[in-house]
Design an enzyme around this catalytic site. Structure first.
Site, mmCIF file in Angstrom:
data_model
loop_
_atom_site.group_PDB
_atom_site.id
_atom_site.type_symbol
_atom_site.label_atom_id
_atom_site.label_comp_id
_atom_site.label_asym_id
_atom_site.label_seq_id
_atom_site.Cartn_x
_atom_site.Cartn_y
_atom_site.Cartn_z
ATOM 1 N N SER A 6 -10.818 -0.708 3.367
ATOM 2 C CA SER A 6 -10.121 -1.091 4.600
ATOM 3 C C SER A 6 -9.596 0.140 5.326
ATOM 4 O O SER A 6 -8.910 0.963 4.727
ATOM 5 C CB SER A 6 -8.940 -2.008 4.274
ATOM 6 O OG SER A 6 -9.418 -3.188 3.684
ATOM 7 N N ARG A 23 0.808 -1.233 0.000
ATOM 8 C CA ARG A 23 0.000 0.000 0.000
ATOM 9 C C ARG A 23 0.836 1.276 0.000
ATOM 10 O O ARG A 23 0.453 2.287 0.578
ATOM 11 C CB ARG A 23 -0.984 0.027 1.192
ATOM 12 C CG ARG A 23 -1.963 -1.101 1.233
ATOM 13 C CD ARG A 23 -2.917 -1.110 0.038
ATOM 14 N NE ARG A 23 -3.641 -2.372 0.008
ATOM 15 C CZ ARG A 23 -3.223 -3.433 -0.696
ATOM 16 N NH1 ARG A 23 -2.145 -3.390 -1.455
ATOM 17 N NH2 ARG A 23 -3.902 -4.552 -0.670
ATOM 18 N N GLU A 25 -4.801 2.665 7.065
ATOM 19 C CA GLU A 25 -4.563 2.624 5.619
ATOM 20 C C GLU A 25 -5.171 3.874 4.982
ATOM 21 O O GLU A 25 -4.596 4.457 4.070
ATOM 22 C CB GLU A 25 -5.196 1.368 5.012
ATOM 23 C CG GLU A 25 -4.997 1.304 3.504
ATOM 24 C CD GLU A 25 -5.449 -0.016 2.888
ATOM 25 O OE1 GLU A 25 -5.200 -1.074 3.493
ATOM 26 O OE2 GLU A 25 -6.050 0.034 1.801
HETATM 27 C C1 LIG Z 1 -15.562 -0.324 -1.356
HETATM 28 C C2 LIG Z 1 -14.076 -0.136 -1.419
HETATM 29 C C3 LIG Z 1 -13.249 -1.188 -1.745
HETATM 30 C C4 LIG Z 1 -11.868 -1.016 -1.792
HETATM 31 N N1 LIG Z 1 -11.080 -2.088 -2.117
HETATM 32 C C5 LIG Z 1 -9.748 -1.936 -2.156
HETATM 33 C C6 LIG Z 1 -8.900 -3.053 -2.466
HETATM 34 O O1 LIG Z 1 -9.349 -4.155 -2.721
HETATM 35 N N2 LIG Z 1 -7.563 -2.836 -2.482
HETATM 36 C C7 LIG Z 1 -7.006 -1.622 -2.206
HETATM 37 O O2 LIG Z 1 -5.778 -1.486 -2.241
HETATM 38 N N3 LIG Z 1 -7.786 -0.549 -1.921
HETATM 39 C C8 LIG Z 1 -9.128 -0.678 -1.881
HETATM 40 N N4 LIG Z 1 -9.917 0.401 -1.587
HETATM 41 C C9 LIG Z 1 -9.292 1.701 -1.272
HETATM 42 C C10 LIG Z 1 -9.139 2.648 -2.463
HETATM 43 O O3 LIG Z 1 -10.135 2.413 -3.447
HETATM 44 C C11 LIG Z 1 -7.778 2.547 -3.119
HETATM 45 O O4 LIG Z 1 -6.735 2.844 -2.221
HETATM 46 C C12 LIG Z 1 -7.695 3.490 -4.324
HETATM 47 O O5 LIG Z 1 -6.614 3.152 -5.101
HETATM 48 C C13 LIG Z 1 -7.599 4.960 -3.935
HETATM 49 O O6 LIG Z 1 -7.715 5.740 -5.114
HETATM 50 P P1 LIG Z 1 -8.438 7.168 -5.089
HETATM 51 O O7 LIG Z 1 -8.346 7.745 -6.444
HETATM 52 O O8 LIG Z 1 -9.793 7.041 -4.521
HETATM 53 O O9 LIG Z 1 -7.480 7.947 -4.114
HETATM 54 P P2 LIG Z 1 -7.881 8.987 -2.978
HETATM 55 O O10 LIG Z 1 -8.642 8.271 -1.916
HETATM 56 O O11 LIG Z 1 -8.514 10.183 -3.570
HETATM 57 O O12 LIG Z 1 -6.438 9.365 -2.443
HETATM 58 C C14 LIG Z 1 -5.614 8.388 -1.802
HETATM 59 C C15 LIG Z 1 -4.211 8.994 -1.644
HETATM 60 O O13 LIG Z 1 -3.621 9.148 -2.927
HETATM 61 C C16 LIG Z 1 -3.275 10.517 -3.172
HETATM 62 N N5 LIG Z 1 -3.525 10.782 -4.584
HETATM 63 C C17 LIG Z 1 -4.665 10.556 -5.282
HETATM 64 N N6 LIG Z 1 -4.480 10.855 -6.589
HETATM 65 C C18 LIG Z 1 -3.199 11.295 -6.709
HETATM 66 C C19 LIG Z 1 -2.407 11.759 -7.804
HETATM 67 N N7 LIG Z 1 -2.886 11.844 -9.048
HETATM 68 N N8 LIG Z 1 -1.137 12.134 -7.548
HETATM 69 C C20 LIG Z 1 -0.629 12.079 -6.302
HETATM 70 N N9 LIG Z 1 -1.329 11.661 -5.232
HETATM 71 C C21 LIG Z 1 -2.602 11.253 -5.427
HETATM 72 C C22 LIG Z 1 -4.167 11.326 -2.230
HETATM 73 O O14 LIG Z 1 -3.574 12.574 -1.907
HETATM 74 C C23 LIG Z 1 -4.239 10.397 -1.023
HETATM 75 O O15 LIG Z 1 -3.078 10.533 -0.235
HETATM 76 C C24 LIG Z 1 -11.293 0.253 -1.531
HETATM 77 C C25 LIG Z 1 -12.145 1.336 -1.218
HETATM 78 C C26 LIG Z 1 -13.510 1.147 -1.162
HETATM 79 C C27 LIG Z 1 -14.402 2.315 -0.838
#
Ligand SMILES: Cc1cc2nc3c(=O)[nH]c(=O)nc-3n(C[C@H](O)[C@H](O)[C@H](O)COP(=O)(O)OP(=O)(O)OC[C@H]3O[C@@H](n4cnc5c(N)ncnc54)[C@H](O)[C@@H]3O)c2cc1C
Length: 342
Positions: free
Chosen positions: A262, A213, A332
């Site tokens: 998570s 992660r 996380e």
């Molecule tokens: C129902 C559900 C299921 C999930 N299942 C999983 C799973 O199976 N595995 C898993 O690993 N995660 C899971 N997640 C968590 C999440 O979806 C992942 O971590 C996802 O990759 C986050 O992406 P995001 O665009 O939503 O990032 P955000 O939540 O918007 O941001 C996360 C972090 O990344 C940074 N960030 C975002 N975009 C950029 C960019 N372009 N440049 C620099 N920094 C950036 C943000 O500042 C923040 O620190 C789940 C979440 C939910 C709600």
């Protein structure tokens, strides 16, 4: 002074007169909404940006929680991003990136400074047949699930694990998102981004270190594009794998209520969800936030939950798991914004 904390980057205090009475986010938001400072005029004059003042962030997060961002800025293209970062740096304004908001908990008091959200050009995808394999170059704002399904339709394997991850490609890369034995690091070839000064940077796979992660990018990097290598396969086989993983996900994760996936990382050789369940905490509520009945590592918003409620549940889970099992749970989800003492 440069600082980074949980995805929030900054270079000192904003030079607007708005921070003087920021105890109440409501008062603060109203003040910012009327902001016609030189900074706001400059921001409005840059092409390729859409600025919203005092924008509530709940609508941009999967948990449907979060107070206002002082400056919420939709960025349409690379030139706008470079100019914006240079301007924000000149004004010493803290910067925070928001992808699809599916791995964040945004404070009820909101986020001081600028919250950047990529769109427009950052939603492009290009598929390239490279003989034995396929290279896909995809913008950071592209939805992971859309990419996974397109790959499956075309018969390209490697991304099936990511079906159901509701993030953007940028967020998934930064988090090294993973599931069912695979992670983004397995498919990444190259990452493009910009640094805090707005200058372009490129990282090849062998220059990058991924761990569970975490992609360990230099603090302040904004990911703009990711190139991935996928394998050619039978479309039927890839789609069947997807269906299998969707089924697994459905049977193990809560659905129906907003959440952030998570909440805690799995400790070595164990699972945060198992520990929280064993501590007897499933179903525990603080107001409208609840540790999910179905999965101990999920906190769900039953409707109208506050970030402070979720935060209190996280602290409770952390304290109980430590008291009962001596294990230190590490969040996380990224805590974003202003957090006071509970
Ligand atoms: C129902 C559900 C299921 C999930 N299942 C999983 C799973 O199976 N595995 C898993 O690993 N995660 C899971 N997640 C968590 C999440 O979806 C992942 O971590 C996802 O990759 C986050 O992406 P995001 O665009 O939503 O990032 P955000 O939540 O918007 O941001 C996360 C972090 O990344 C940074 N960030 C975002 N975009 C950029 C960019 N372009 N440049 C620099 N920094 C950036 C943000 O500042 C923040 O620190 C789940 C979440 C939910 C709600």
């Amino acid at each position: 002074m440069e600082y980074w904390s949980n995805g929030v980057m900054g270079g000192g205090r904003p030079n607007t007169p708005l921070l003087h009475h920021s105890n109440s986010s409501v008062i603060f938001a109203m003040a910012v909404a009327n902001d016609e400072s030189p900074l706001v005029r400059e921001l409005r004059s840059l092409p390729g940006l859409r600025l919203k003042l005092a924008e509530p962030l709940a609508r941009y997060t999967s948990m449907k929680i979060g107070g206002p961002a002082d400056y919420f800025i939709d960025v349409e293209n690379g030139a706008a991003l470079a100019a914006l970062l240079a301007l924000l740096r000149r004004h010493h304004l803290p910067v925070c990136l928001l992808g699809n908001g599916s791995n964040v908990l945004v404070s009820d008091r909101g986020v001081r400074g600028a919250v950047l959200h990529l769109s427009g050009e950052f939603k492009k995808v290009v598929w390239h047949d490279a003989g034995e394999f396929v290279r896909v170059t995809v913008g950071a704002a592209y939805a992971v699930t859309q990419l996974v399904r397109e790959a499956a339709r075309k018969g390209y394997a490697g991304l099936e694990f990511a079906e159901g991850i509701p993030g953007s490609v940028g967020g998934a890369l930064v988090m090294n998102a993973g599931a069912y034995g695979s992670e983004f690091e397995k498919v990444v070839e190259q990452v493009e981004g910009v640094n805090t000064a707005g200058e372009p940077i490129i990282f090849c796979r062998d220059e990058m270190t991924f761990t569970y992660r975490d992609s360990h990018l230099p603090a302040g990097t904004v990911v703009t594009r990711v190139a991935m290598r996928l394998q050619k396969a039978e479309a039927v086989a890839v789609s069947s794998k997807l269906r299998e993983l969707v089924g697994k996900r459905k049977s193990s994760q809560p659905s129906g209520f907003p959440n952030s996936g998570s909440m805690f990382r799995n400790p070595p050789e164990d699972f945060a969800g198992r520990l929280i369940e064993a501590a007897g905490l499933k179903g525990t509520r603080v107001n409208q936030a609840q540790i999910a009945e179905r999965h101990g590592n999920f906190i769900v918003n039953l409707g109208g939950a506050k970030a402070d409620d979720v935060h209190q549940l996280m602290e409770l889970a952390r304290a109980e798991v430590h008291r009962q099992f001596g294990v230190e749970l590490v969040a996380e989800v990224k805590l974003i914004g202003e957090w006071g003492k509970i």
